[in-house]
Design an enzyme around this catalytic site. Structure first.
Site, mmCIF file in Angstrom:
data_model
loop_
_atom_site.group_PDB
_atom_site.id
_atom_site.type_symbol
_atom_site.label_atom_id
_atom_site.label_comp_id
_atom_site.label_asym_id
_atom_site.label_seq_id
_atom_site.Cartn_x
_atom_site.Cartn_y
_atom_site.Cartn_z
ATOM 1 N N ASP A 193 32.746 35.854 37.862
ATOM 2 C CA ASP A 193 33.263 34.918 36.864
ATOM 3 C C ASP A 193 32.728 33.525 37.214
ATOM 4 O O ASP A 193 31.568 33.227 36.923
ATOM 5 C CB ASP A 193 34.790 35.008 36.893
ATOM 6 C CG ASP A 193 35.477 34.222 35.784
ATOM 7 O OD1 ASP A 193 34.901 34.132 34.689
ATOM 8 O OD2 ASP A 193 36.584 33.717 35.998
ATOM 9 N N ASP A 235 34.469 43.494 41.255
ATOM 10 C CA ASP A 235 34.753 43.911 39.885
ATOM 11 C C ASP A 235 34.037 43.031 38.863
ATOM 12 O O ASP A 235 33.346 43.523 37.978
ATOM 13 C CB ASP A 235 36.271 43.930 39.619
ATOM 14 C CG ASP A 235 36.982 42.628 39.994
ATOM 15 O OD1 ASP A 235 36.315 41.691 40.475
ATOM 16 O OD2 ASP A 235 38.205 42.547 39.796
ATOM 17 N N GLY A 273 40.453 44.322 42.910
ATOM 18 C CA GLY A 273 39.852 44.644 41.611
ATOM 19 C C GLY A 273 38.740 45.669 41.629
ATOM 20 O O GLY A 273 38.523 46.382 40.652
ATOM 21 N N ASP A 307 42.925 43.500 36.729
ATOM 22 C CA ASP A 307 44.316 43.327 36.334
ATOM 23 C C ASP A 307 44.557 42.022 35.595
ATOM 24 O O ASP A 307 43.748 41.092 35.631
ATOM 25 C CB ASP A 307 45.214 43.315 37.574
ATOM 26 C CG ASP A 307 45.118 41.986 38.346
ATOM 27 O OD1 ASP A 307 43.984 41.562 38.627
ATOM 28 O OD2 ASP A 307 46.162 41.375 38.618
ATOM 29 N N PHE A 364 39.205 37.595 28.486
ATOM 30 C CA PHE A 364 39.873 38.112 29.686
ATOM 31 C C PHE A 364 39.912 39.627 29.615
ATOM 32 O O PHE A 364 40.474 40.208 28.684
ATOM 33 C CB PHE A 364 41.282 37.530 29.850
ATOM 34 C CG PHE A 364 41.756 37.673 31.263
ATOM 35 C CD1 PHE A 364 41.369 36.765 32.233
ATOM 36 C CD2 PHE A 364 42.544 38.758 31.636
ATOM 37 C CE1 PHE A 364 41.767 36.924 33.559
ATOM 38 C CE2 PHE A 364 42.944 38.917 32.958
ATOM 39 C CZ PHE A 364 42.557 37.999 33.916
ATOM 40 N N VAL A 365 39.278 40.267 30.570
ATOM 41 C CA VAL A 365 39.139 41.728 30.539
ATOM 42 C C VAL A 365 40.024 42.373 31.604
ATOM 43 O O VAL A 365 40.239 41.808 32.677
ATOM 44 C CB VAL A 365 37.671 42.158 30.722
ATOM 45 C CG1 VAL A 365 36.865 41.812 29.491
ATOM 46 C CG2 VAL A 365 37.039 41.528 31.956
ATOM 47 N N LYS A 400 30.353 37.594 33.764
ATOM 48 C CA LYS A 400 30.685 36.654 32.680
ATOM 49 C C LYS A 400 29.870 35.400 32.935
ATOM 50 O O LYS A 400 30.387 34.392 33.449
ATOM 51 C CB LYS A 400 32.173 36.283 32.802
ATOM 52 C CG LYS A 400 33.067 36.724 31.686
ATOM 53 C CD LYS A 400 34.408 36.024 31.849
ATOM 54 C CE LYS A 400 35.541 36.996 31.926
ATOM 55 N NZ LYS A 400 36.849 36.326 32.139
ATOM 56 N N ARG A 402 45.410 47.827 35.851
ATOM 57 C CA ARG A 402 44.341 48.302 36.739
ATOM 58 C C ARG A 402 44.029 49.777 36.515
ATOM 59 O O ARG A 402 42.923 50.241 36.758
ATOM 60 C CB ARG A 402 44.743 48.126 38.212
ATOM 61 C CG ARG A 402 44.851 46.690 38.691
ATOM 62 C CD ARG A 402 44.899 46.668 40.225
ATOM 63 N NE ARG A 402 45.414 45.415 40.746
ATOM 64 C CZ ARG A 402 44.681 44.315 40.927
ATOM 65 N NH1 ARG A 402 43.407 44.320 40.626
ATOM 66 N NH2 ARG A 402 45.221 43.207 41.400
HETATM 67 P P1 IMP Z 1 35.383 34.087 40.562
HETATM 68 O O1 IMP Z 1 35.556 33.664 41.993
HETATM 69 O O2 IMP Z 1 35.840 33.051 39.604
HETATM 70 O O3 IMP Z 1 34.021 34.627 40.247
HETATM 71 O O4 IMP Z 1 36.465 35.197 40.352
HETATM 72 C C1 IMP Z 1 36.213 36.486 40.520
HETATM 73 C C2 IMP Z 1 37.520 37.230 40.526
HETATM 74 O O5 IMP Z 1 38.426 36.724 39.541
HETATM 75 C C3 IMP Z 1 37.265 38.653 40.150
HETATM 76 O O6 IMP Z 1 36.958 39.419 41.297
HETATM 77 C C4 IMP Z 1 38.549 39.039 39.482
HETATM 78 O O7 IMP Z 1 39.468 39.512 40.440
HETATM 79 C C5 IMP Z 1 39.067 37.774 38.862
HETATM 80 N N1 IMP Z 1 38.705 37.686 37.428
HETATM 81 C C6 IMP Z 1 37.827 36.868 36.849
HETATM 82 N N2 IMP Z 1 37.731 37.070 35.526
HETATM 83 C C7 IMP Z 1 38.590 38.074 35.259
HETATM 84 C C8 IMP Z 1 38.947 38.769 34.037
HETATM 85 O O8 IMP Z 1 38.464 38.533 32.921
HETATM 86 N N3 IMP Z 1 39.878 39.753 34.182
HETATM 87 C C9 IMP Z 1 40.454 40.088 35.378
HETATM 88 N N4 IMP Z 1 40.132 39.467 36.529
HETATM 89 C C10 IMP Z 1 39.223 38.462 36.467
HETATM 90 MG MG MG Z 2 38.472 40.317 42.412
#
Ligand code: IMP
Ligand code: MG
Length: 179
Positions: A106, A103, A44, A162, A155-156, A134, A168
Site C-alpha cells: 500500500d 498481502d 495478512g 482484514d 479497501f480490499v 495499490k 480474513r
Molecule cells: P503499507 O505499509 O502502507 O504498505 O501497509 C501494508 C499493510 O497495510 C498491508 O500488509 C495490510 O496489512 C494493510 N493494508 C493496506 N491496504 C489494505 C487494504 O486495502 N485492505 C486490508 N489491509 C490493507
Molecule cells: Mg499486512
C-alpha cells in the site's frame, strides 16, 4: 452479514499463485544455489503464503518458512508513519536469500522497514512477493519483485486481508466500500 462484493475470484487467485511460484523459481535459477528462506508477514499474508509455498513445492522448491510481524496501523485502515517489528524470525538470516511474502503493498512503509531490517540482519538478498499492489497509494520508494494483482485505491478484504480483524476467512478478495 451481507456478502462482500468480489474483486478477484478464488479461481483467479489460485491460477495467479501458481504463476507467481513459477516466476519465483525462474528468478532464482540465476542465484547461487544456497537456497532461500520464506518470511511471511503476519497476519495478512498467512492465506496467500500457505498457497504459495504449496505452489512452490509443485515447482520443486522446498524453502524453510518463518514468520515476522509488524505493526504500523494507527487505525484499522490507515497506516501510520512508523513501523514496529513485533515478532522476529527465529532463523539466522546472515547470508541468506529471503523471499518476503506480504498481502498488499500500500504505502510501502511496512515493506521498506522490514527490508531494511532484514539487510541489517545480514540477509544477502531480499525479494518481496505481494499478492496485491495499490500503486496509487505509494509513499515509500519500494516495489515488489513479484506481484499477483494490481488493485485500485479501494479497501480490499478477504484471502487473509482484514478490516478490524474481520473477513480474513473469505476465499476471494472483495471490496469494502466504507472502511
Ligand atoms: P503499507 O505499509 O502502507 O504498505 O501497509 C501494508 C499493510 O497495510 C498491508 O500488509 C495490510 O496489512 C494493510 N493494508 C493496506 N491496504 C489494505 C487494504 O486495502 N485492505 C486490508 N489491509 C490493507
Ligand atoms: Mg499486512
Amino acid at each position: 452479514m451481507d456478502r462482500v462484493p468480489e474483486l478477484i475470484s478464488a479461481e483467479s487467485i489460485a491460477a495467479r499463485v501458481r504463476e507467481l511460484a513459477a516466476e519465483i523459481v525462474t528468478a532464482r535459477a540465476s542465484d547461487p544455489a544456497n537456497g532461500f528462506v520464506v518470511l511471511v508477514l503476519l497476519k495478512g499474508a498467512f492465506v496467500f503464503a500457505a498457497d504459495l509455498v504449496r505452489a512452490l513445492d509443485e515447482r520443486g522448491a522446498a524453502p524453510p518458512i518463518d514468520f515476522i510481524s509488524v505493526s504500523s496501523y494507527g487505525s484499522a485502515s490507515e497506516s501510520s508513519g512508523s513501523v514496529t517489528l513485533e515478532a522476529h524470525p527465529r532463523v539466522d538470516l546472515a547470508g541468506k536469500d529471503v523471499l518476503l511474502v506480504d498481502d498488499i503493498l500500500d504505502t510501502g512503509r511496512s515493506l521498506e522497514a522490514v527490508t531494511r531490517w532484514l539487510r541489517d540482519q545480514g540477509a544477502r538478498r531480499v525479494r518481496a512477493c505481494v499478492l496485491l499492489d495499490k500503486p496509487s497509494r505509494r509513499v515509500a520508494e519500494i516495489a515488489a519483485d513479484f506481484t499477483g494483482f494490481e488493485v485500485p485505491d479501494r479497501f480490499v478484504v478477504g484471502y487473509g486481508l482484514d478490516y478490524d480483524e474481520r473477513y480474513r476467512h473469505l476465499p476471494y478478495v472483495g471490496v469494502l466500500d466504507t472502511p
